[in-house]
Design a protein around this motif. Structure first.
Motif, mmCIF file in Angstrom:
data_model
loop_
_atom_site.group_PDB
_atom_site.id
_atom_site.type_symbol
_atom_site.label_atom_id
_atom_site.label_comp_id
_atom_site.label_asym_id
_atom_site.label_seq_id
_atom_site.Cartn_x
_atom_site.Cartn_y
_atom_site.Cartn_z
ATOM 1 N N VAL A 149 8.270 10.970 -18.240
ATOM 2 C CA VAL A 149 9.192 10.212 -17.378
ATOM 3 C C VAL A 149 8.396 9.928 -16.078
ATOM 4 N N LEU A 150 7.902 10.875 -15.517
ATOM 5 C CA LEU A 150 7.141 10.514 -14.046
ATOM 6 C C LEU A 150 5.950 9.594 -14.248
ATOM 7 N N LEU A 151 5.231 9.808 -15.500
ATOM 8 C CA LEU A 151 4.032 8.827 -15.814
ATOM 9 C C LEU A 151 4.734 7.059 -15.845
ATOM 10 N N TYR A 152 5.768 7.059 -16.552
ATOM 11 C CA TYR A 152 6.298 5.888 -16.600
ATOM 12 C C TYR A 152 6.671 5.511 -15.351
ATOM 13 N N LEU A 153 7.606 6.376 -14.565
ATOM 14 C CA LEU A 153 7.896 5.765 -13.207
ATOM 15 C C LEU A 153 6.628 5.341 -12.385
ATOM 16 N N SER A 154 5.595 5.775 -12.418
ATOM 17 C CA SER A 154 4.389 5.556 -11.758
ATOM 18 C C SER A 154 4.060 4.365 -12.121
ATOM 19 N N ASN B 278 0.951 -1.302 0.003
ATOM 20 C CA ASN B 278 -0.053 0.066 -0.132
ATOM 21 C C ASN B 278 0.798 1.339 0.161
ATOM 22 N N THR B 279 1.822 1.344 0.884
ATOM 23 C CA THR B 279 2.966 2.150 0.899
ATOM 24 C C THR B 279 3.416 2.650 -0.792
ATOM 25 N N VAL B 280 3.932 1.379 -1.465
ATOM 26 C CA VAL B 280 4.221 1.700 -3.005
ATOM 27 C C VAL B 280 3.081 2.093 -3.677
ATOM 28 N N THR B 281 1.815 1.709 -3.566
ATOM 29 C CA THR B 281 0.860 2.120 -4.253
ATOM 30 C C THR B 281 0.562 3.784 -3.805
ATOM 31 N N GLY B 282 0.804 4.164 -2.718
ATOM 32 C CA GLY B 282 0.834 5.504 -2.413
ATOM 33 C C GLY B 282 1.716 6.273 -3.176
ATOM 34 N N LEU B 283 3.019 5.891 -3.285
ATOM 35 C CA LEU B 283 4.072 6.498 -4.113
ATOM 36 C C LEU B 283 3.783 6.611 -5.536
ATOM 37 N N SER B 284 3.237 5.429 -5.995
ATOM 38 C CA SER B 284 2.579 5.688 -7.419
ATOM 39 C C SER B 284 1.715 6.608 -7.719
ATOM 40 N N VAL B 285 0.731 6.797 -6.947
ATOM 41 C CA VAL B 285 -0.361 7.793 -6.991
ATOM 42 C C VAL B 285 0.218 9.027 -6.899
ATOM 43 N N GLY B 286 1.324 9.322 -6.108
ATOM 44 C CA GLY B 286 2.174 10.569 -6.019
ATOM 45 C C GLY B 286 2.782 11.181 -7.300
ATOM 46 N N LEU B 287 3.454 9.826 -7.822
ATOM 47 C CA LEU B 287 4.073 10.395 -9.031
ATOM 48 C C LEU B 287 2.994 10.617 -9.997
ATOM 49 N N ASP C 157 -5.420 -0.784 -5.132
ATOM 50 C CA ASP C 157 -4.508 -0.812 -6.454
ATOM 51 C C ASP C 157 -5.480 -0.649 -7.539
ATOM 52 N N ALA C 158 -6.560 -1.323 -7.601
ATOM 53 C CA ALA C 158 -7.523 -1.259 -8.917
ATOM 54 C C ALA C 158 -8.021 0.120 -8.996
ATOM 55 N N ALA C 159 -8.704 0.734 -7.805
ATOM 56 C CA ALA C 159 -9.256 1.977 -7.946
ATOM 57 C C ALA C 159 -8.357 3.206 -8.169
ATOM 58 N N PHE C 160 -7.163 3.158 -7.668
ATOM 59 C CA PHE C 160 -6.140 4.256 -7.944
ATOM 60 C C PHE C 160 -5.484 4.089 -9.546
#
Length: 500
Positions: free
Chosen positions: A323-328, A293-302, A353-356
């Protein structure tokens, strides 16, 4: 061979005759609750208990909270296990049926002479879906199976024959809550057939093989869980025993466990442009104690930062946003691999994960449209109708997701199919070759072309990043609408054809 129609076992619902109309819905045990934990049935019916004791120790480290041991001779057993002394194959099957009827959670069945990596057992026993599944490997020594579209559609043993087999059952069967009633009925019916001598030369070591064949012949969906680099074998005594144990040491279990976190059904971008190099990131996240869930949050932030960069509308910011979208997306893949690697599954995490994933995508659409529109007054649809294009892209993706979920729901609901009387008592007849639809080789161009054409999330992210970074948002939306429209048509055509 004669084809007697066995009488229904105790507690089994009477079977309808062919053409008698739709089968009644099967009863489903209640989900959840303190007792809805994984129960394992260990069939320790072979001489010697060294392998069974080792296996019991492995089960304790996984999700197993209750262990039932079916054995020939009473004696010392693993702590907290329940022992049933059985006199032969029919009694073994009835013991399995009794456990299935008493459980409110999933049930796993394993032979006691199994030698396996713990990570291989975890592929089934720690799977978050908790659905019915079987461990399979490429064709080799062992009960043959045929796998189509990720499911076991035919399973063999010394009695049931499989035509065009493309895999081997490795002896580990996991039965989900929704299929427990049918599973118990199958076990009881097979016990009756074994008692009557109808199953030919079926042996005590084939309990799991027979149960898998019974489920498949009742058309219960059984997911095929591939072993990958991991190993599962059976101990036969003597040199073969030493060889089976030695094979475990030949495999780097940690490396194989990490490789097994890559989903076999991922798209081309996720498989080759992300999963090929993100293994060290998964290990690092695990060492740092990060949760999925922490990694999911970082993905949402990016993704949010990418949307902000896109909203500026200038070339430098558009490239930064790409670049940021790819890293997300990279982190979006890492969170799933981390969950499988650490076995840290939760319903909330799956929902997040599915919703975000949808939220991130639509926020990026909004940022692209804002950046393209700028401050130019060009009517309610923006310059070049950019807002209309953005809304159309969102609607198209929403429709595609609705089609996916509704089709999956329809498949899940179609579980009431019953077999003709005596179906479990008949060896499988060879099927015409033209009716087979074996999964294509993953290394072929046609396989990846079919994966790419449906525009999965990885391909969409790459399309957005490239078109936005090199061209502009209008080109991005037009590309999404064109490719997405083609993907929708392709998906609908294929699913209608498969349904018919």
């Amino acid at each position: 061979m004669p084809e007697p129609a066995p009488a229904p076992s105790s507690g089994s619902a009477p079977r309808p005759s062919p053409g008698a109309g739709p089968a009644p819905a099967r009863p489903r045990p209640e989900r959840g609750g303190p007792s809805a934990t994984l129960v394992a049935v260990l069939l320790d019916t072979a001489p010697g208990g060294a392998a069974a004791d080792r296996l019991a120790g492995q089960l304790v480290t996984l999700a197993v909270r209750e262990l039932h041991v079916v054995t020939r001779v009473a004696g010392p057993r693993p702590p907290a296990s329940r022992v049933t002394v059985s006199g032969g194959l029919p009694a073994d099957l009835r013991a399995v049926a009794a456990v299935a009827r008493a459980c409110t959670g999933p049930v796993a069945v394993l032979p006691g002479d199994l030698v396996a990596h713990t990570a291989a057992l975890a592929l089934l026993l720690a799977d978050p879906s908790r659905g019915t599944a079987a461990l399979v490997s490429p064709p080799g020594d062992g009960p043959p199976v045929r796998v189509e579209h990720g499911r076991v559609v035919a399973a063999g043993n010394s009695f049931h024959v499989v035509s065009a087999a493309n895999g081997t059952f490795r002896g580990v069967l996991h039965v989900g809550v929704a299929d427990l009633a049918t599973f118990a009925e199958v076990a009881d019916e097979l016990a009756d057939l074994a008692q009557a001598g109808v199953l030919g030369h079926a042996t005590d070591a084939e309990v799991a093989d027979l149960l898998l064949a019974g489920l498949v012949r009742l058309r219960v969906p059984v997911r095929a869980a591939p072993l990958g680099l991991l190993h599962v074998g059976r101990m036969a005594g003597g040199p073969e025993t030493a060889a089976a144990v030695a094979r475990l040491a030949e495999v780097d279990e940690e490396r194989a466990r990490l490789a097994a976190t890559v989903r076999s059904g991922d798209g081309f971008t996720a498989t080759y442009l992300v999963s090929t190099w993100t293994g060290p990131l998964v290990r690092l996240a695990a060492r740092l104690g990060m949760t999925p869930n922490t990694v999911t949050g970082l993905s949402v932030g990016l993704a949010g930062l990418a949307a902000v960069a896109f909203s500026a509308g200038r070339r430098r910011e558009l490239l930064a946003g790409a670049v940021l979208l790819y890293l997300s997306f990279v982190l979006d893949c890492v969170d799933g691999r981390l969950a499988r690697y650490t076995r840290a599954f939760s319903p909330v995490g799956a929902w997040l994960d599915a919703a975000f994933a949808r939220v991130k995508e639509y926020v990026v659409y909004f940022g692209l449209a804002v950046g393209y529109a700028g401050s130019v007054a060009a009517g309610p649809a923006g310059p070049d109708g950019i807002w209309a294009l953005a809304v159309a892209a969102m609607l198209l993706q929403s429709i595609r997701h609705m089609i996916d979920f509704s089709y999956a729901g329809a498949q899940a609901a179609d579980l009431g199919l019953e077999r003709p009387d005596g179906a479990l008592a008949r060896p499988a007849a060879p099927e015409p070759k033209g009716r087979l639809a074996v999964l294509p080789d993953r290394d072929t161009a046609s396989y990846w072309l079919r994966k790419i054409v449906v525009l999965p999330i990885g391909e969409r992210v790459l399309l957005i990043a490239l078109t936005a970074g090199v061209a502009n948002a209008r080109v991005t939306f037009l590309a999404l609408l064109a490719w997405g429209g083609l993907a929708t048509l392709y998906t609908l055509t294929g699913r209608i054809a498969r349904s018919l």
